[in-house]
Design a protein around this motif. Structure first.
Motif, mmCIF file in Angstrom:
data_model
loop_
_atom_site.group_PDB
_atom_site.id
_atom_site.type_symbol
_atom_site.label_atom_id
_atom_site.label_comp_id
_atom_site.label_asym_id
_atom_site.label_seq_id
_atom_site.Cartn_x
_atom_site.Cartn_y
_atom_site.Cartn_z
ATOM 1 N N ARG A 1 7.239 31.911 138.087
ATOM 2 C CA ARG A 1 8.418 32.177 137.270
ATOM 3 C C ARG A 1 9.683 31.645 137.918
ATOM 4 O O ARG A 1 10.057 32.041 139.021
ATOM 5 N N GLU B 1 0.993 33.498 137.880
ATOM 6 C CA GLU B 1 2.268 33.541 137.181
ATOM 7 C C GLU B 1 3.343 32.955 138.089
ATOM 8 O O GLU B 1 3.676 33.539 139.123
ATOM 9 N N THR C 1 3.127 35.237 141.393
ATOM 10 C CA THR C 1 2.272 36.420 141.293
ATOM 11 C C THR C 1 0.837 35.976 141.067
ATOM 12 O O THR C 1 0.569 35.169 140.174
ATOM 13 N N ASP D 1 -2.853 37.544 140.314
ATOM 14 C CA ASP D 1 -3.680 38.702 139.968
ATOM 15 C C ASP D 1 -2.941 40.009 140.237
ATOM 16 O O ASP D 1 -3.503 40.961 140.772
ATOM 17 N N SER E 1 2.078 29.745 133.509
ATOM 18 C CA SER E 1 1.166 30.882 133.437
ATOM 19 C C SER E 1 -0.257 30.351 133.253
ATOM 20 O O SER E 1 -0.521 29.608 132.313
ATOM 21 N N PRO F 1 -4.100 31.646 132.767
ATOM 22 C CA PRO F 1 -4.988 32.795 132.543
ATOM 23 C C PRO F 1 -6.189 32.778 133.481
ATOM 24 O O PRO F 1 -6.607 31.712 133.964
ATOM 25 N N SER G 1 8.245 27.271 135.484
ATOM 26 C CA SER G 1 7.480 28.459 135.096
ATOM 27 C C SER G 1 6.153 28.014 134.501
ATOM 28 O O SER G 1 6.127 27.155 133.611
#
Length: 331
Positions: free
Chosen positions: A5, A3, A63, A65, A27, A29, A25
């Motif tokens: 941000r 992540e 970030t 995990d 993300s 998975p 930003s």
């Protein structure tokens, strides 16, 4: 899993300051291969180096995990970095160490007990197809083999995340394909999350699940590849399926038809010519298998304009196809 941000990073001060990251930003998975593509100077390498905080952003958070990497320093940060492996463009192997010793060096840095290093290094060399080359030295290997050693070294400490910094740009096309296939195989076998940067669209098309297009330090577009392809006006989709610009004499209306998934195997052009009684000219076409889905783009010249062309476009869109005017109409 990953992540990022609102990352910002500026080098220098005053009028010569360079903003390498501008409110980025992303993300990613767990278990996905995510590609960041863009030209040289777009900020890709800076972005990649923020993931393991080799480059600390001026603001924003990273970030991994659930661990806030940007909140760590010193020994805690070094410990957290062990969950991240990195593959470099130019291999960065130690010339005076054997292949086995190069991989063991990564384990030494990760403070793996001496008694376990040899077996773990051998396991990784086996994984990348170099089981019998552990005693060789970098000068005795091809470029592709050196990169396989680089991948084995990155995986030696059994990270959860693999970062790839233009890992194939120094390789020939055939070797590039084998390395990309290896990364995809490792991704599936080890359930690794992979974040790679590249300026090559072929890399994105071959192995990525999702991608982001980066320009001037900012993310201008991102998403799952299949969804990106289906997005009208997508700059990323246009770069995935490049076609030459139409000439002025190629008919009153020129359109691009983009398809993915279930629309890819339909006889669209034959049906168009039959039902609308048009002599359609194909100006260009490209078809690829991307993220497990057949997708592509076809450029057509229509011999009609105005309402007649609009009726053709409306028909195509009702079939679930993405249609964009290049000439002679409004989207």
């Amino acid at each position: 899993m990953i992540e990022l941000r609102n990352l910002r990073k500026t080098y220098g001060h005053g009028p010569r300051a360079v903003r390498a990251l501008d409110d980025v930003s992303i993300s990613v998975p767990a278990g996905e291969i995510f590609g960041v593509v863009g030209r040289s100077g777009a900020g890709k390498s800076t972005l990649l180096r923020t993931v393991n905080v080799l480059e600390r952003p001026d603001s924003g958070t990273v970030t991994l995990d659930g661990t806030l990497m940007t909140g760590l320093e010193g020994g805690a940060l070094r410990q957290a970095r062990r969950s991240v492996g990195m593959v470099f463009q130019h291999f960065n192997l130690l010339a005076n160490r054997s292949i086995q010793q190069n991989v063991e060096f990564a384990l030494e840095a990760a403070r793996v007990p001496r008694g376990k290093r040899a077996s773990q290094a051998a396991e990784m060399l086996d994984l990348v197809g170099l089981k019998d080359r552990g005693g060789a030295y970098p000068a005795q290997l091809s470029g592709g083999q050196k990169q396989r050693v680089g991948i084995a070294r990155a995986l030696a400490a059994k990270p959860r995340v693999l970062l790839s910094d233009e890992a194939t740009s120094a390789l020939d096309p055939e070797t590039t394909e084998s390395i990309l296939d290896l990364i995809r195989s490792i991704n599936r076998e080890l359930k690794l999350t992979v974040l790679l940067i590249t300026h090559e669209m072929d890399v994105v098309k071959r192995i990525c699940d999702s991608a982001a297009l980066m320009e001037n330090g900012a993310i201008v577009e991102q998403g799952e590849l299949v969804e990106v392809i289906r997005t009208p006006g997508s700059k990323l989709a246009a770069q995935l399926f490049p076609l030459a610009a139409p000439a002025d004499d190629e008919g009153p209306t020129v359109i691009d038809i983009t398809f993915a998934g279930g629309t890819a195997d339909r006889p669209v052009i034959a049906r168009l010519a039959r039902e609308h009684e048009l002599d359609v000219s194909i100006l260009g076409a490209t078809v690829e298998r991307i993220a497990g889905t057949q997708a592509g783009r076809t450029r057509l010249a229509l011999p009609v304009a105005g309402e007649a062309a609009a009726a053709v476009v409306a028909d195509l869109r009702r079939q679930g196809l993405i249609v964009e005017y290049l000439k002679g109409g409004a989207a």
